[in-house]
Write a protein that holds these residues in place. Structure first.
Motif, PDB file in Angstrom:
ATOM      1  N   ALA A  36       0.824  -1.216   0.000  1.00  0.00           N
ATOM      2  CA  ALA A  36       0.000   0.000   0.000  1.00  0.00           C
ATOM      3  C   ALA A  36       0.852   1.258   0.000  1.00  0.00           C
ATOM      4  O   ALA A  36       0.558   2.219  -0.717  1.00  0.00           O
ATOM      5  CB  ALA A  36      -0.935  -0.006   1.209  1.00  0.00           C
ATOM      6  N   THR A  37       1.926   1.253   0.777  1.00  0.00           N
ATOM      7  CA  THR A  37       2.785   2.428   0.835  1.00  0.00           C
ATOM      8  C   THR A  37       3.498   2.638  -0.489  1.00  0.00           C
ATOM      9  O   THR A  37       3.579   3.766  -0.989  1.00  0.00           O
ATOM     10  CB  THR A  37       3.810   2.292   1.982  1.00  0.00           C
ATOM     11  OG1 THR A  37       3.107   2.025   3.196  1.00  0.00           O
ATOM     12  CG2 THR A  37       4.629   3.545   2.133  1.00  0.00           C
TER      13      THR A  37
ATOM     14  N   GLU B  78       4.349  13.748   3.299  1.00  0.00           N
ATOM     15  CA  GLU B  78       3.295  14.330   4.140  1.00  0.00           C
ATOM     16  C   GLU B  78       1.987  13.570   3.999  1.00  0.00           C
ATOM     17  O   GLU B  78       1.317  13.274   4.996  1.00  0.00           O
ATOM     18  CB  GLU B  78       3.090  15.804   3.782  1.00  0.00           C
ATOM     19  CG  GLU B  78       2.048  16.499   4.638  1.00  0.00           C
ATOM     20  CD  GLU B  78       2.392  16.481   6.128  1.00  0.00           C
ATOM     21  OE1 GLU B  78       1.473  16.280   6.945  1.00  0.00           O
ATOM     22  OE2 GLU B  78       3.580  16.653   6.472  1.00  0.00           O
ATOM     23  N   LYS B  79       1.627  13.216   2.774  1.00  0.00           N
ATOM     24  CA  LYS B  79       0.375  12.488   2.551  1.00  0.00           C
ATOM     25  C   LYS B  79       0.403  11.126   3.247  1.00  0.00           C
ATOM     26  O   LYS B  79      -0.554  10.737   3.911  1.00  0.00           O
ATOM     27  CB  LYS B  79       0.118  12.317   1.053  1.00  0.00           C
ATOM     28  CG  LYS B  79      -1.166  11.591   0.764  1.00  0.00           C
ATOM     29  CD  LYS B  79      -1.483  11.534  -0.703  1.00  0.00           C
ATOM     30  CE  LYS B  79      -2.802  10.814  -0.895  1.00  0.00           C
ATOM     31  NZ  LYS B  79      -3.217  10.757  -2.277  1.00  0.00           N
TER      32      LYS B  79
ATOM     33  N   PHE C 134      -1.338   7.346   7.333  1.00  0.00           N
ATOM     34  CA  PHE C 134      -1.038   6.190   8.163  1.00  0.00           C
ATOM     35  C   PHE C 134      -0.670   6.567   9.595  1.00  0.00           C
ATOM     36  O   PHE C 134      -0.355   5.706  10.400  1.00  0.00           O
ATOM     37  CB  PHE C 134       0.090   5.362   7.535  1.00  0.00           C
ATOM     38  CG  PHE C 134      -0.304   4.712   6.230  1.00  0.00           C
ATOM     39  CD1 PHE C 134      -1.040   3.538   6.220  1.00  0.00           C
ATOM     40  CD2 PHE C 134       0.050   5.281   5.016  1.00  0.00           C
ATOM     41  CE1 PHE C 134      -1.405   2.934   5.023  1.00  0.00           C
ATOM     42  CE2 PHE C 134      -0.311   4.688   3.813  1.00  0.00           C
ATOM     43  CZ  PHE C 134      -1.042   3.508   3.816  1.00  0.00           C
ATOM     44  N   ASP C 135      -0.704   7.863   9.916  1.00  0.00           N
ATOM     45  CA  ASP C 135      -0.375   8.365  11.253  1.00  0.00           C
ATOM     46  C   ASP C 135       0.991   7.847  11.730  1.00  0.00           C
ATOM     47  O   ASP C 135       1.116   7.236  12.787  1.00  0.00           O
ATOM     48  CB  ASP C 135      -1.468   8.004  12.258  1.00  0.00           C
ATOM     49  CG  ASP C 135      -1.340   8.784  13.560  1.00  0.00           C
ATOM     50  OD1 ASP C 135      -0.796   9.909  13.527  1.00  0.00           O
ATOM     51  OD2 ASP C 135      -1.762   8.262  14.604  1.00  0.00           O
ATOM     52  N   ILE C 136       1.999   8.115  10.896  1.00  0.00           N
ATOM     53  CA  ILE C 136       3.376   7.705  11.173  1.00  0.00           C
ATOM     54  C   ILE C 136       4.243   8.957  11.186  1.00  0.00           C
ATOM     55  O   ILE C 136       4.007   9.896  10.432  1.00  0.00           O
ATOM     56  CB  ILE C 136       3.887   6.721  10.092  1.00  0.00           C
ATOM     57  CG1 ILE C 136       2.992   5.480  10.033  1.00  0.00           C
ATOM     58  CG2 ILE C 136       5.333   6.320  10.357  1.00  0.00           C
ATOM     59  CD1 ILE C 136       3.305   4.558   8.877  1.00  0.00           C
TER      60      ILE C 136
ATOM     61  N   VAL D  11      10.164   8.873   9.910  1.00  0.00           N
ATOM     62  CA  VAL D  11      10.088   7.448   9.588  1.00  0.00           C
ATOM     63  C   VAL D  11       9.611   7.272   8.146  1.00  0.00           C
ATOM     64  O   VAL D  11      10.173   6.481   7.375  1.00  0.00           O
ATOM     65  CB  VAL D  11       9.151   6.708  10.574  1.00  0.00           C
ATOM     66  CG1 VAL D  11       8.920   5.269  10.148  1.00  0.00           C
ATOM     67  CG2 VAL D  11       9.703   6.786  11.989  1.00  0.00           C
ATOM     68  N   VAL D  12       8.596   8.018   7.787  1.00  0.00           N
ATOM     69  CA  VAL D  12       8.065   7.951   6.421  1.00  0.00           C
ATOM     70  C   VAL D  12       9.115   8.428   5.422  1.00  0.00           C
ATOM     71  O   VAL D  12       9.287   7.827   4.358  1.00  0.00           O
ATOM     72  CB  VAL D  12       6.766   8.775   6.291  1.00  0.00           C
ATOM     73  CG1 VAL D  12       6.275   8.796   4.847  1.00  0.00           C
ATOM     74  CG2 VAL D  12       5.685   8.220   7.206  1.00  0.00           C
TER      75      VAL D  12
END
Length: 79
Positions: free
Chosen positions: A24-25, A44-45, A50-52, A56-57
């Motif tokens: 999904a990512t 940012e999206k 995913f509230d991460i 980390v993203v």
């Protein structure tokens, strides 16, 4: 060619006849690239969705983009 499957997608690379799968990512990253979003917008999206944590993203997105580039899925536009 990108075909959504479940939360991710199957990608067919017509240059070498190989299929690859992204989660999904990875699909969100690819969709962002196709839409012309900058890296920060993609991060940012995904961080929001995913509230991460942003940091980390960022690591994951940059790593994924390097992999996509190494596979020849991305190209740098000439200015």
């Amino acid at each position: 060619m990108v075909s959504p499957v479940g939360d991710g997608a199957i990608i067919f690379d017509s240059r070498n006849g190989k299929y690859s799968q992204v989660n999904a990512t990875g699909l969100r990253i690819l969709e962002g690239v196709i839409a012309g979003n900058c890296v920060e917008e993609i991060i940012e999206k995904i961080a929001s969705e995913f509230d991460i944590a942003w940091s980390v993203v960022e690591r994951g997105v940059l790593s994924c983009l390097v992999g996509m580039s190494q596979r020849g899925w991305l190209r740098k536009d000439e200015e």
